[in-house]
Design an enzyme around this catalytic site. Sequence first.
Site, mmCIF file in Angstrom:
data_model
loop_
_atom_site.group_PDB
_atom_site.id
_atom_site.type_symbol
_atom_site.label_atom_id
_atom_site.label_comp_id
_atom_site.label_asym_id
_atom_site.label_seq_id
_atom_site.Cartn_x
_atom_site.Cartn_y
_atom_site.Cartn_z
ATOM 1 C CG MET A 217 -1.968 1.018 1.419
ATOM 2 S SD MET A 217 -2.342 1.041 3.028
ATOM 3 C CE MET A 217 -3.601 2.697 2.234
ATOM 4 C CB THR A 218 2.806 3.244 -2.349
ATOM 5 O OG1 THR A 218 3.100 4.268 -1.600
ATOM 6 C CG2 THR A 218 2.583 2.647 -3.110
ATOM 7 N NE ARG A 225 2.907 13.971 6.576
ATOM 8 C CZ ARG A 225 3.073 13.526 7.816
ATOM 9 N NH1 ARG A 225 2.531 13.440 9.126
ATOM 10 N NH2 ARG A 225 4.417 13.053 8.198
ATOM 11 N NE ARG A 226 -1.863 16.855 -1.934
ATOM 12 C CZ ARG A 226 -2.019 17.551 -3.296
ATOM 13 N NH1 ARG A 226 -2.695 17.771 -3.578
ATOM 14 N NH2 ARG A 226 -0.851 17.971 -3.563
ATOM 15 N N GLY A 227 -5.287 13.084 3.635
ATOM 16 C CA GLY A 227 -6.052 11.853 3.418
ATOM 17 C C GLY A 227 -6.050 10.716 2.374
ATOM 18 C CE1 TYR A 264 -2.756 1.221 7.359
ATOM 19 C CE2 TYR A 264 -0.370 0.457 8.806
ATOM 20 C CZ TYR A 264 -1.142 0.797 7.788
ATOM 21 O OH TYR A 264 -1.167 0.526 6.264
#
Length: 315
Positions: A217-218, A225-227, A264
């Site tokens: 996951m990337t 930093r934008r959700g 998480y």
Amino acid sequence: MAAAAFLLPAVSPAAPAHPRLLFSHSPYRSRPRVHHVRLAASRPAASRSDGEGDGGGGGGVAGGGVFLSPRALSQLDEIAAFRYAHSFPHGRLTVRALTQADDDESDALVRLLASSFAENVRWAPAQRYEQLLAFVIRRYLFERRGLAPHAAVLVGYYRPAATGDGEEEDEDEREGNEDGDYGEMACTAEVSLDAVGAPGAPPTPTPPLDFPYICNMTVKTSLRRRGIGKQLLKACEDLIIKMDAKRRVYLHCRIIDQVPFNMYRKAGYNIVQTDSILVWLSLQKRKHLMSKELLQTSASSESTTKDFDDNNLTS
């Protein structure tokens, strides 16, 4: 932040069968009974794994193919049609399954993953190491395409909001998405749905292979930093629910990755087990194995929020 270290199983060729997915055939071993609608390409019979009840097994077929069950075919179509859309104040994210229709899409995904994983390497020239990673990742994706509908790779596209009126931009974005213009590739994640789709050599601590597992996951560096990471995680969970997989989902998070760990935890994941300090002997970073029990109802595929606080995704 990454859900797990990059996974590299043994590589063997597998030909695509579903017209809209990079992943295509279900690697079932021969069984006496046959449920079939469509013939899909497969590995040689000697390398196929046993069909399981959940996937709807297939019988051996002369010529190197297997019959897919009606349920497996329905799941393939479900993955192909999957969409998760989310509108931010700053733009719009659309997540869907990776397709094979466009080589440029596969190339963009390989570059995104190679760049992400190379960020953690300090002992090798970045450019050369990314080239090596790109080769390995391409082969890995080629191998993983044979596991649908037991696994899927999701890719997210982001379109920034215009500087004009927000409501007009939302309408323009939806029209653009209908035409297939999702913007730039922003993120990706891999979802294993059951034991057949589970990685061959998962990181430690080892998760139960018959439960859904999120990894690789990337998010693109310039879009963190934008959700986006938070919504990508929700998209993975939404797919797991839509595919009627088991509701307990697992992922890994490195101990040093505090930002994704906080994300998480806010999303409801709890630590199940933590690597022993002895993993340092193998030159690996210690990791948490985390788990969450999903609700029975799927997440909304269309939502708006101003909560975008946790998105530093590196491997």
